[in-house]
Design a protein around this motif. Structure first.
Motif, PDB file in Angstrom:
ATOM      1  N   UNK A   1      33.073  44.213  39.134  1.00 31.46           N
ATOM      2  CA  UNK A   1      33.197  45.659  38.915  1.00 31.46           C
ATOM      3  C   UNK A   1      34.178  45.970  37.781  1.00 31.46           C
ATOM      4  N   UNK A   2      35.395  45.440  37.887  1.00 33.78           N
ATOM      5  CA  UNK A   2      36.399  45.748  36.855  1.00 33.78           C
ATOM      6  C   UNK A   2      36.366  44.735  35.718  1.00 33.78           C
ATOM      7  N   UNK A   3      35.582  43.649  35.920  1.00 31.98           N
ATOM      8  CA  UNK A   3      35.547  42.570  34.939  1.00 31.98           C
ATOM      9  C   UNK A   3      36.907  41.895  34.777  1.00 31.98           C
ATOM     10  N   UNK A   4      37.445  41.419  35.886  1.00 38.11           N
ATOM     11  CA  UNK A   4      38.668  40.613  35.823  1.00 38.11           C
ATOM     12  C   UNK A   4      38.316  39.196  36.207  1.00 38.11           C
ATOM     13  N   UNK A   5      39.035  38.182  35.681  1.00 35.76           N
ATOM     14  CA  UNK A   5      40.079  38.296  34.663  1.00 35.76           C
ATOM     15  C   UNK A   5      39.475  38.657  33.309  1.00 35.76           C
ATOM     16  N   UNK A   6      40.356  39.098  32.411  1.00 31.35           N
ATOM     17  CA  UNK A   6      39.881  39.539  31.103  1.00 31.35           C
ATOM     18  C   UNK A   6      40.869  39.042  30.039  1.00 31.35           C
TER      19      UNK A   6
ATOM     20  N   UNK B   1      35.858  35.848  39.844  1.00 29.78           N
ATOM     21  CA  UNK B   1      35.752  37.063  39.033  1.00 29.78           C
ATOM     22  C   UNK B   1      35.534  38.267  39.930  1.00 29.78           C
ATOM     23  N   UNK B   2      35.927  39.431  39.423  1.00 27.42           N
ATOM     24  CA  UNK B   2      35.554  40.658  40.109  1.00 27.42           C
ATOM     25  C   UNK B   2      34.648  41.426  39.154  1.00 27.42           C
TER      26      UNK B   2
ATOM     27  N   UNK C   1      34.472  50.807  34.282  1.00 30.87           N
ATOM     28  CA  UNK C   1      33.987  50.818  35.679  1.00 30.87           C
ATOM     29  C   UNK C   1      34.203  52.183  36.323  1.00 30.87           C
TER      30      UNK C   1
ATOM     31  N   UNK D   1      28.930  44.478  41.148  1.00 35.09           N
ATOM     32  CA  UNK D   1      29.226  45.268  39.950  1.00 35.09           C
ATOM     33  C   UNK D   1      29.320  46.751  40.306  1.00 35.09           C
TER      34      UNK D   1
ATOM     35  N   UNK E   1      44.151  41.756  39.635  1.00 32.78           N
ATOM     36  CA  UNK E   1      43.234  42.716  39.053  1.00 32.78           C
ATOM     37  C   UNK E   1      43.208  42.563  37.530  1.00 32.78           C
ATOM     38  N   UNK E   2      42.863  43.621  36.848  1.00 31.15           N
ATOM     39  CA  UNK E   2      42.695  43.517  35.399  1.00 31.15           C
ATOM     40  C   UNK E   2      43.833  44.238  34.705  1.00 31.15           C
TER      41      UNK E   2
ATOM     42  N   UNK F   1      41.720  33.926  29.678  1.00 31.99           N
ATOM     43  CA  UNK F   1      41.599  35.173  30.431  1.00 31.99           C
ATOM     44  C   UNK F   1      42.734  35.287  31.433  1.00 31.99           C
ATOM     45  N   UNK F   2      43.074  36.521  31.745  1.00 24.07           N
ATOM     46  CA  UNK F   2      44.228  36.777  32.610  1.00 24.07           C
ATOM     47  C   UNK F   2      43.898  37.827  33.663  1.00 24.07           C
ATOM     48  N   UNK F   3      44.467  37.636  34.845  1.00 23.29           N
ATOM     49  CA  UNK F   3      44.545  38.728  35.801  1.00 23.29           C
ATOM     50  C   UNK F   3      45.841  39.489  35.518  1.00 23.29           C
TER      51      UNK F   3
END
Lengths: 616, 616
Positions: free
Chosen positions: A590-595, A587-588, B542, A146, B189-190, B209-211
């Motif tokens: 830090x950026x909260x992807x996917x979203x 998931x990533x 972030x 994070x 990414x996001x 959810x989507x990248x």
């Protein structure tokens, strides 16, 4: 001062550009006026002075502030905290003998600060970033991901990214010297599901149509050979939407290589040259070439793996013969069904006690998934080997024959795994690795000598139980051996491929093949794989078309860059060598992807989400 | 022989690896036995001999087959067609004086073939591939894109890809020498829609959810600076789902750069060094540095463009003053509304006739979209300048004042464009380029000297009529000038940014800025842009978080690699410098992407397509 108020410390930087990095100053700079910029690694107040270890990517430099030198700077320095960003102007001075720190490259000097500008302040980080004691980095990985920007300040991670940078440089220089052209292939390509699942990208301009992200640029690099580009290389992101194991990432990087008119020997030679350059540049180590080679068949029978770790012995032995006619029903039925009984002789473990053997049995049943563990032991004081199955069930002569056939000697332990091939090999191979770890034979990451190996003569196809048909062991573009072509219709499982894997310390770091370049052969291969002509045309028509117009023989290889760097760095996880890795649930943090996205975005793309209920 | 039968010509290649490429042999190789492999570029049968020009990426070599040397090889050679792939073994011989071809690097020799293996045959290609006469490549672009592998055999395209390869090599070496680390940022990414539309990638593991594919790695590279990586570079694919102009691709490549503690001057200096290296390595040309600089304001007022082409003069002049009080209602109302009347003086065109001027007027109204064209002319024999609007409407003294203020002289033409800013500048700038082309002042692609220019002092914001709010001119992370901060609330349009563009021959080849690195400033910027705190947190939380923990000052730039290579190559389209480009409807005709996918794939991704009716 309360955290909220600390921003009042921030001042304009009037020092101009830095004159040196924090890793650069040495005794020879004594007396020079310098400007350094970086992060406060630590602050110590001692004897009326303030000592700051100032950190940047290049190292640490000690700064000393005294009220005598500059009252303002001293007062500012007193208020500094870890991870504040400052600019310092001062004079380089030699440290007193007793203050020299031989562990620090800048340890013979310090900078006597006469100006200190605070460029930014830091709240107290959620975990310790200071480099002084890496053992203190004990935050759990979720938190570290994070706050990846803080984790990336650790020198260990920065070293890995620097190593990665040098890997790119060496690799690209090497291929340039060998006349390869770096060519970018599309990221938005077409879905040709094969092996793994594709990531899809809906098209806005073409409703109901999708791009796919490449699982590899395989067909494009072959097309480049048909284009006469001769030699192609690309360090390229690839994508597989698979359930992630610890050692996988949904997006990963490969060194992708293809050569026209290539033979296997040319590919081996090229890759050995690359590895020699990499080990020389990155590890300052000379490696032996050419690398040893082993057939797939030998690898499976001797190591129970198509990526054998040959850094330690513990070879498997086929002891089926010794048990043939022994009367033990479990073994006999396996032998009668063309299965195998594989022995793993473990030197010096003949006296291993009952409870240790019980734990081993649990491992074999629970983790490896075998039915049970039969073993033969001869302790130092035992006259003959004995089996954990009674002599009523397996006569002693068979036990002794197996012990001998396994190459065991008094004082040794022999573990037995029985079953159909290739499962029995794989289980025995897993047991081999487990025993190696148990006995401390397998070096820790980054330790011990590196052992490269080419694994060759792979089967072209493997039987897919689920779909009841043959599937390609590598991919459908791999050339079968010419001399096996006549088996393709009658006994496809016996056809060997012109395929090869490069293995390092038990990890597959690359794989490739000589490809099919003939339209009829490619069409025949699709047919063998159960892909009908219409489907082949729809999915791979462009390649079949390309093969009409003078497609040259060609072959290549792809290296898994992330894993290779992990091995070179001696890291234990891919996440240690990727700047922004994803978790096992892709998931990533830090950026909260996917979203989620706006409904309007989906509308534009002519798609809608389907909720779980509708989905079911 | 019928096409279908030609595969019978294919034989096994027993010649071993090639000894030389087709561009390598010279007179000094005379007498050597060689093996060459390549494509039949042309075949000529002459005087009982067969001449083959054999082609590969490296060049062409003439092969001669005679029945005396080897009957089999001669007979095979007789059946060869263009684009067949062959392996030839033979002996290098000097050509007779009259047969020497000085236009070919291998033109002093030929290879007397004594063995010829056909590795693959070619159907008749859908368009001529032979390199002998590039003017014959007249196939339409759709066909060429569908058969891209054939088009890529043309030396012109191969040269462009080689140039691109050398661009990568030089660029990466340059940045390595300057302590930059190449770091890969995520492709998955996001979505943070900003400016352009995102390409989305549905997540299988996280329904709904989507990248998103990166429009640029902007936030990641800033995070890397917060991480202390100090200097970052990446040659990276970026994605924008925009309606494509001729000069755009949905996926494109940029050289992405970021530096900690950077000033504008450091960025300029670095980029000038890179361009000098590129021009030296790729064009063997020394360029002048430092590059000239021009403010955005001057560029707009003088050239009517934020990417002025300064290779030719034709500067705009503001002649609003000359018309103030002239009584001509159109002009007066523009002047009263703070609009401008811009003059484009065109030397020596004072005698341009009525019909030419009518065509120009059509261009101005139809293409540029201005209401009409007013102009002033003074022919060589005219005593005074005259306007195409009668002196009743615009008194002669105003006409003469404008003519003079425009810097025009007898014999010149002055074109006038009037309207609100900045539209009037842009229209005048477009007219300027049109006149330059008309007069042959603008060099053709690849010709003439290269003129670099930094454009500086951009406005931070521009007014977005559609959404009735300010939008960032570059992106929301661009730092405003410190000295303009006090205008941010009252007069946001007057705030200038620490942003800069690099312009080459009228093309923007790069743009960047010093960034905001302070949390409060970044939050204030989001506020000015109408992004409320909740939305800012959701999209960029972030980054705001990262700014809490010692974010250093930083800045950088991104270069458009495709366009820059296009300019270096002297190509007229991006499609000439990208191996597998997409069409203006974002399709790739060769593989036919995007394409439909199986319903099962969509189900796995928890999405469904929406048909046009539902969509509407």
């Amino acid at each position: 001062m309360a955290e909220a108020d600390r921003s009042a410390l921030i001042t304009t930087d009037t020092h101009g550009v830095r004159t040196h990095t924090c890793g650069e100053l040495r005794a020879e700079h004594k007396g020079e006026s310098v400007v350094l910029k970086g992060w406060v690694d630590t602050r110590r107040d001692l004897g009326g002075l303030v000592f700051i270890d100032l950190r940047d990517r290049y190292g640490l430099t000690q700064i000393v502030f005294s009220p005598q030198a500059n009252e303002d700077a001293y007062e500012t320095a007193q208020q500094l905290r870890s991870e504040d960003v400052i600019s310092v102007r001062g004079t380089v001075a030699a440290r007193k003998d007793q203050a020299v720190n031989p562990a620090m490259p800048t340890g013979t000097i310090e900078v006597q600060g006469d100006a200190c500008a605070v460029l930014n302040v830091s709240d107290t980080p959620p975990f310790v970033v200071s480099t002084q004691d890496e053992s203190r980095v004990d935050a759990n990985e979720d938190l570290r991901l994070k706050y990846r920007y803080l984790d990336l300040r650790r020198p260990a991670l920065q070293r890995n990214l620097e190593l990665r940078h040098r890997f790119y440089q060496t690799t690209r220089r090497f291929f340039d010297q060998h006349d390869f052209l770096e060519v970018e292939t599309p990221v938005l390509m077409k879905s040709t599901p094969e092996g793994a699942r594709d990531f899809l990208v809906p098209s806005r301009l073409h409703p109901g149509h999708f791009y796919a992200l490449p699982q590899s640029p395989q067909t494009y690099k072959q097309i480049l050979m048909v284009s006469g580009l001769d030699r192609y290389v690309q360090i390229v992101k690839c994508f597989r939407d698979e359930d992630l194991r610890a050692d996988r990432q949904p997006e990963f990087t490969q060194v992708d290589v293809e050569m026209t008119f290539a033979t296997e020997e040319q590919v081996y030679d090229l890759m050995e040259g690359l590895m020699a350059d990499l080990w020389a540049d990155l590890k300052d180590t000379e490696i032996d070439t050419p690398f040893p080679r082993m057939t797939y068949d030998e690898a499976m029978r001797t190591y129970g793996s198509d990526k054998p770790d040959v850094r330690f012995d513990l070879k498997l032995q086929d002891v089926s013969d010794a048990f043939d006619g022994c009367g033990f029903r479990v073994f006999q039925s396996i032998i009668d069904d063309d299965g195998r009984i594989m022995a793993l002789p473990v030197p010096g473990e003949g006296d291993r006690g009952r409870s240790a053997m019980d734990r081993l049995t649990d491992y074999v049943t629970d983790t490896i998934g075998a039915a049970g563990l039969i073993y033969i032991q001869q302790g130092e004081d035992d006259e003959v080997p004995s089996c954990n199955v009674s002599t009523n069930a397996i006569p002693q002569e068979h036990v002794e024959a197996a012990f001998e056939q396994a190459g065991a000697e008094p004082g040794d332990l022999v573990l037995l795994v029985a079953g159909p091939t290739p499962t029995v090999y794989e289980q025995a191979g897993q047991l081999r690795l487990h025993m190696a770890d148990d006995l401390g034979l397998r070096p820790e990451p980054g330790e011990g000598p590196d052992r490269f190996l080419w694994v060759t003569d792979f089967p072209l196809l493997e039987w897919d139980d689920e779909h009841e048909r043959y599937a390609p062991m590598h991919h459908p573009f791999t050339a079968p051996k010419d001399e096996h072509l006549d088996r393709l219709d009658d006994d496809p499982g016996a056809v060997e491929a012109r395929a090869y894997d490069l293995v390092l310390n038990g990890h597959e770091i690359g794989g490739g093949s000589i490809r099919i370049h003939n339209r009829e052969m490619q069409a025949r291969m699709f047919d063998v794989l159960g892909i009908d002509a219409e489907e082949a045309e729809q999915r791979f028509g462009f390649l079949l078309d390309a093969f009409r117009y003078g497609a040259p023989p060609h072959g290549g290889i792809a290296l898994g860059l992330d894993r290779l760097i992990m091995l070179i760095a001696g890291a234990s996880s891919l996440r240690e060598v990727i700047a922004f890795p994803k978790t096992q649930s892709a998931k990533e943090p830090m950026v909260n992807s996917p979203d989620t996205v706006d409904a309007e975005q989906l509308e534009t793309l002519h798609i809608d989400t389907v909720s779980d209920e509708e989905d079911a």
